[in-house]
Motif scaffolding. Structure first.
Motif, PDB file in Angstrom:
ATOM      1  N   ALA A 142      37.862  37.009  40.240  1.00 35.89           N
ATOM      2  CA  ALA A 142      36.887  37.166  39.227  1.00 35.89           C
ATOM      3  C   ALA A 142      37.565  37.349  37.755  1.00 35.89           C
ATOM      4  N   LEU A 143      38.500  38.336  37.486  1.00 40.63           N
ATOM      5  CA  LEU A 143      39.096  38.453  36.302  1.00 40.63           C
ATOM      6  C   LEU A 143      39.345  37.156  35.460  1.00 40.63           C
ATOM      7  N   ALA A 144      40.309  36.433  36.510  1.00 41.64           N
ATOM      8  CA  ALA A 144      40.784  34.922  35.955  1.00 41.64           C
ATOM      9  C   ALA A 144      39.604  34.015  35.711  1.00 41.64           C
ATOM     10  N   GLY A 145      38.647  34.139  36.424  1.00 34.19           N
ATOM     11  CA  GLY A 145      37.498  33.230  36.304  1.00 34.19           C
ATOM     12  C   GLY A 145      36.595  33.684  34.969  1.00 34.19           C
ATOM     13  N   GLU A 146      36.291  34.683  34.723  1.00 37.12           N
ATOM     14  CA  GLU A 146      35.701  35.398  33.613  1.00 37.12           C
ATOM     15  C   GLU A 146      36.476  35.244  32.285  1.00 37.12           C
ATOM     16  N   LEU A 147      37.790  35.345  32.241  1.00 34.15           N
ATOM     17  CA  LEU A 147      38.749  35.141  31.107  1.00 34.15           C
ATOM     18  C   LEU A 147      39.119  33.719  30.910  1.00 34.15           C
ATOM     19  N   LYS A 148      38.785  32.813  32.120  1.00 40.53           N
ATOM     20  CA  LYS A 148      39.281  31.122  32.003  1.00 40.53           C
ATOM     21  C   LYS A 148      40.602  31.155  31.799  1.00 40.53           C
TER      22      LYS A 148
END
Length: 327
Positions: A142-148
């Motif tokens: 989720a952190l990776a997805g949010e921060l692209k």
């Protein structure tokens, strides 16, 4: 990374046609300038980077997932598994406090230039602690997805070597990658390399690996996010906890979280007639992951029965099956 090395890396990525690498290095350069107190230049650089990322053709390339040049090459390919994540924090059902702590990490990452311009560093080294299936791996995604950002997961089969000094040498490669390519780097089952140095089964090589990790982590000042997760915090060396910006604890789901997980996974079905009391009672003791699997199983039963509604019996039976499997 010095400004000269940033310039070399920018030219290398431009020549290679690696746009993601180019923008990552440019972001690191902007952060470097902010740390040097050049706030106006840093903001100008970040503005240009944001404009480049928002170009339709760039967005199309990223959304397609066809960014092979961002993937680890050479020996790194056996140490890091790379992918892009579409997961968002809003997709996770979390206690309010836990959601707030993760949202704070995201806010600091997104506003890091403002923080660095004042000599402050954003949270970027996280230790996630909790039982299996509680959402630690999902958090990294989720952190990776949010921060692209790309998500790089450390592959322990490739990391742990048999020869003296081999594992520490490979750890160095990983931290060099962390500095060179901005991303979210995930060390799952972190106790495999973070075990206490004074443990009864300790050997010299384990001490050397842990000491190397402590040194690499402390010296790392990259723009990447480092996430370590463990089910066994009691096994970790106490010196590790001081090296992380945040230690975030996960627990077993509350009744509210349990219901939220079930409703999220069964959102396309009618749930109006559910009796939540026996459902929550049966779900007690199950992890977030087990509850999600049970909800999916109940959904399959409904689909195969050609039903638009989930019954209490369907969900209780699925939860009972998951509980029996967990014993």
């Amino acid at each position: 990374m010095t400004t000269a090395r940033h310039i070399v890396a920018l030219l290398q990525s431009h020549v290679a046609g690696d746009e993601d690498r180019f923008l990552s290095v440019a972001t690191q350069l902007a952060a470097h300038e902010a740390r040097q107190g050049h706030g106006k230049l840093a903001q100008q650089l970040q503005g240009l980077i944001d404009t480049a990322r928002e170009k339709p053709e760039a967005a199309e390339r990223r959304s397609s997932g066809a960014v092979p040049l961002a993937r680890p090459k050479g020996e790194l390919s056996s140490l890091l598994a790379a992918r892009y994540s579409d997961l968002r924090l809003s997709s996770m059902v979390l206690p309010t406090e836990l959601h707030g702590r993760l949202a704070r990490v995201l806010t600091e990452q997104r506003q890091q230039l403002r923080l660095r311009a004042r000599g402050l560093a954003p949270r970027r080294k996280l230790l996630l602690v909790g039982p299996p299936g509680s959402g630690k791996t999902m958090t990294a995604a989720a952190l990776a997805g949010e921060l692209k950002l790309p998500l790089f997961t450390v592959v322990y089969d490739g990391l742990i070597g048999k020869l003296m000094g081999e594992t520490a040498s490979r750890l160095r490669l990983i931290f060099e990658a962390i500095a060179a390519q901005r991303g979210v780097y995930f060390f799952d089952e972190f106790d495999a390399i973070g075990a206490q140095r004074a443990g009864t089964n300790d050997v010299g090589e384990i001490r050397r690996v842990l000491s190397s990790f402590l040194q690499f982590l402390e010296n790392d000042d990259s723009a990447s996010v480092i996430v370590a997760a463990t089910n066994h915090p009691e096994l970790l060396d106490k010196a590790l906890f001081r090296r992380f910006d945040d230690v975030i604890t996960y627990g077993m789901p509350s009744p509210e979280v349990t219901r939220g997980i079930a409703e999220a996974h069964l959102a396309t079905f009618k749930l109006g007639n559910l009796d939540w009391s026996p459902i929550l009672e049966m779900a007690s003791g199950l992890s977030q992951a087990e509850i999600a699997r049970a909800a999916d199983e109940a959904a399959k039963v409904a689909v195969l029965a050609d039903s638009e509604a989930i019954s209490t019996e369907m969900l209780v039976a699925a939860l009972r099956e998951r509980k029996a499997a967990a014993l």
